[in-house]
Design a protein around this motif. Structure first.
Motif, PDB file in Angstrom:
ATOM      1  N   VAL A  58       0.823  -1.197   0.000  1.00 20.05           N
ATOM      2  CA  VAL A  58       0.000   0.000   0.000  1.00 20.05           C
ATOM      3  C   VAL A  58       0.861   1.252   0.000  1.00 20.05           C
ATOM      4  O   VAL A  58       0.564   2.221  -0.685  1.00 20.05           O
ATOM      5  N   SER A  59       1.940   1.233   0.768  1.00 22.85           N
ATOM      6  CA  SER A  59       2.815   2.397   0.821  1.00 22.85           C
ATOM      7  C   SER A  59       4.230   1.946   1.172  1.00 22.85           C
ATOM      8  O   SER A  59       4.450   0.827   1.646  1.00 22.85           O
ATOM      9  N   GLU A  60       5.145   2.843   0.976  1.00 13.58           N
ATOM     10  CA  GLU A  60       6.556   2.587   1.232  1.00 13.58           C
ATOM     11  C   GLU A  60       6.800   2.391   2.730  1.00 13.58           C
ATOM     12  O   GLU A  60       6.197   3.072   3.553  1.00 13.58           O
ATOM     13  N   GLY A  61       7.655   1.434   3.068  1.00 14.31           N
ATOM     14  CA  GLY A  61       7.996   1.231   4.476  1.00 14.31           C
ATOM     15  C   GLY A  61       8.394  -0.210   4.760  1.00 14.31           C
ATOM     16  O   GLY A  61       8.577  -1.015   3.844  1.00 14.31           O
ATOM     17  N   ASN A  62       8.563  -0.527   6.052  1.00 16.24           N
ATOM     18  CA  ASN A  62       8.958  -1.870   6.492  1.00 16.24           C
ATOM     19  C   ASN A  62       7.856  -2.458   7.369  1.00 16.24           C
ATOM     20  O   ASN A  62       7.215  -1.738   8.140  1.00 16.24           O
ATOM     21  N   THR A  63       7.664  -3.768   7.267  1.00 12.35           N
ATOM     22  CA  THR A  63       6.669  -4.457   8.092  1.00 12.35           C
ATOM     23  C   THR A  63       7.111  -5.902   8.293  1.00 12.35           C
ATOM     24  O   THR A  63       8.073  -6.355   7.670  1.00 12.35           O
ATOM     25  N   ASN A  64       6.409  -6.599   9.153  1.00 14.52           N
ATOM     26  CA  ASN A  64       6.641  -8.021   9.373  1.00 14.52           C
ATOM     27  C   ASN A  64       5.362  -8.773   9.044  1.00 14.52           C
ATOM     28  O   ASN A  64       4.261  -8.336   9.402  1.00 14.52           O
ATOM     29  N   ILE A  65       5.509  -9.884   8.386  1.00  9.18           N
ATOM     30  CA  ILE A  65       4.385 -10.758   8.103  1.00  9.18           C
ATOM     31  C   ILE A  65       4.482 -11.909   9.115  1.00  9.18           C
ATOM     32  O   ILE A  65       5.502 -12.589   9.200  1.00  9.18           O
ATOM     33  N   VAL A  66       3.416 -12.091   9.904  1.00  2.13           N
ATOM     34  CA  VAL A  66       3.425 -13.078  10.981  1.00  2.13           C
ATOM     35  C   VAL A  66       2.361 -14.135  10.694  1.00  2.13           C
ATOM     36  O   VAL A  66       1.214 -13.801  10.397  1.00  2.13           O
ATOM     37  N   ALA A  67       2.765 -15.401  10.813  1.00  2.07           N
ATOM     38  CA  ALA A  67       1.831 -16.525  10.688  1.00  2.07           C
ATOM     39  C   ALA A  67       1.727 -17.201  12.052  1.00  2.07           C
ATOM     40  O   ALA A  67       2.742 -17.531  12.660  1.00  2.07           O
ATOM     41  N   THR A  68       0.493 -17.372  12.534  1.00  2.00           N
ATOM     42  CA  THR A  68       0.268 -17.984  13.854  1.00  2.00           C
ATOM     43  C   THR A  68      -0.620 -19.210  13.686  1.00  2.00           C
ATOM     44  O   THR A  68      -1.642 -19.153  12.994  1.00  2.00           O
ATOM     45  N   ALA A  69      -0.227 -20.287  14.305  1.00  5.61           N
ATOM     46  CA  ALA A  69      -1.014 -21.525  14.239  1.00  5.61           C
ATOM     47  C   ALA A  69      -2.376 -21.299  14.875  1.00  5.61           C
ATOM     48  O   ALA A  69      -2.494 -20.595  15.887  1.00  5.61           O
ATOM     49  N   THR A  70      -3.390 -21.875  14.297  1.00  2.19           N
ATOM     50  CA  THR A  70      -4.764 -21.729  14.812  1.00  2.19           C
ATOM     51  C   THR A  70      -5.198 -22.917  15.658  1.00  2.19           C
ATOM     52  O   THR A  70      -6.351 -23.011  16.054  1.00  2.19           O
ATOM     53  N   ASP A  71      -4.263 -23.813  16.011  1.00  2.00           N
ATOM     54  CA  ASP A  71      -4.608 -25.018  16.784  1.00  2.00           C
ATOM     55  C   ASP A  71      -4.527 -24.817  18.289  1.00  2.00           C
ATOM     56  O   ASP A  71      -4.644 -25.750  19.058  1.00  2.00           O
ATOM     57  N   GLY A  72      -4.288 -23.580  18.726  1.00  4.12           N
ATOM     58  CA  GLY A  72      -4.201 -23.301  20.146  1.00  4.12           C
ATOM     59  C   GLY A  72      -2.790 -23.370  20.695  1.00  4.12           C
ATOM     60  O   GLY A  72      -2.567 -23.093  21.876  1.00  4.12           O
ATOM     61  N   SER A  73      -1.825 -23.742  19.876  1.00  3.97           N
ATOM     62  CA  SER A  73      -0.447 -23.861  20.363  1.00  3.97           C
ATOM     63  C   SER A  73       0.266 -22.521  20.469  1.00  3.97           C
ATOM     64  O   SER A  73       1.327 -22.432  21.086  1.00  3.97           O
ATOM     65  N   ASN A  74      -0.304 -21.485  19.859  1.00  3.93           N
ATOM     66  CA  ASN A  74       0.291 -20.146  19.826  1.00  3.93           C
ATOM     67  C   ASN A  74       1.688 -20.111  19.194  1.00  3.93           C
ATOM     68  O   ASN A  74       2.488 -19.223  19.461  1.00  3.93           O
ATOM     69  N   VAL A  75       2.002 -21.076  18.352  1.00  3.64           N
ATOM     70  CA  VAL A  75       3.280 -21.083  17.638  1.00  3.64           C
ATOM     71  C   VAL A  75       3.152 -20.119  16.459  1.00  3.64           C
ATOM     72  O   VAL A  75       2.134 -20.100  15.769  1.00  3.64           O
TER      73      VAL A  75
END
Length: 170
Positions: free
Chosen positions: A11-28
């Motif tokens: 959308v615009s110039e800059g830095n970000t992090n893409i985070v993937a979190t498990a949906t099985d309750g493990s919070n990994v």
């Protein structure tokens, strides 16, 4: 970002992090850094112009490139002639020098990788041969006040384009 597919739209110039979190309750979770850079604005059109569409041999003429859009990141152009035996052009400045009689196109090409170019036609005509000297003569340097005398004008060079003269009394 589409949370299911992972498709990210910048959308615009800059830095970000893409985070993937498990949906099985493990919070990994895991993450990846993403840098979004500004899109390059490329040249979309070039219009080439000059003050004259026709010049004589050995004359020069400045050509100008109107580059659009005005906010293109790199508005520089490289100049060329479609027929360098008729006219040459300084690749940086657009200054054209007429070489010989004929027709050519003066071309400005964007240097930003867009491959956009524009051109203008140029006609080169033969140089005009001008008069370099005139010698006025007659048979007599003095005449009586009731006489007439024929004066002649010798125009040089003999191949001047217009050898016509006007004789006047001073």
């Amino acid at each position: 970002m589409n949370a299911t597919t992972g498709l990210v739209t910048a959308v615009s110039e800059g830095n970000t992090n893409i985070v993937a979190t498990a949906t099985d309750g493990s919070n990994v979770s895991g993450s990846a850094a993403l840098q979004v850079t500004a899109s390059q604005i490329l040249v979309t059109s070039i219009t080439v112009s000059s003050g004259r569409a026709s010049i004589q041999e050995n004359e020069t003429e400045q050509f100008i490139a109107n580059v659009l859009p005005g906010n293109a990141d790199n508005r520089a152009v490289t100049w060329s002639s479609s027929n360098a035996t008729v006219a040459t052009v300084n690749a940086t400045t657009g200054l054209v020098t007429a070489v010989s009689e004929g027709n050519t196109n003066i071309v400005a090409t964007a240097t930003d990788g867009s491959n956009v170019s524009g051109s203008a036609a140029l006609q080169v005509t033969a140089s005009q041969i001008l008069v370099t000297s005139i010698t006025v003569s007659s048979g007599r340097a003095s005449i009586p006040d009731d006489a007439t005398e024929q004066f002649n004008a010798n125009v040089l060079p003999g191949n001047a384009d217009n050898r016509a003269v006007t004789l006047v009394l001073q």
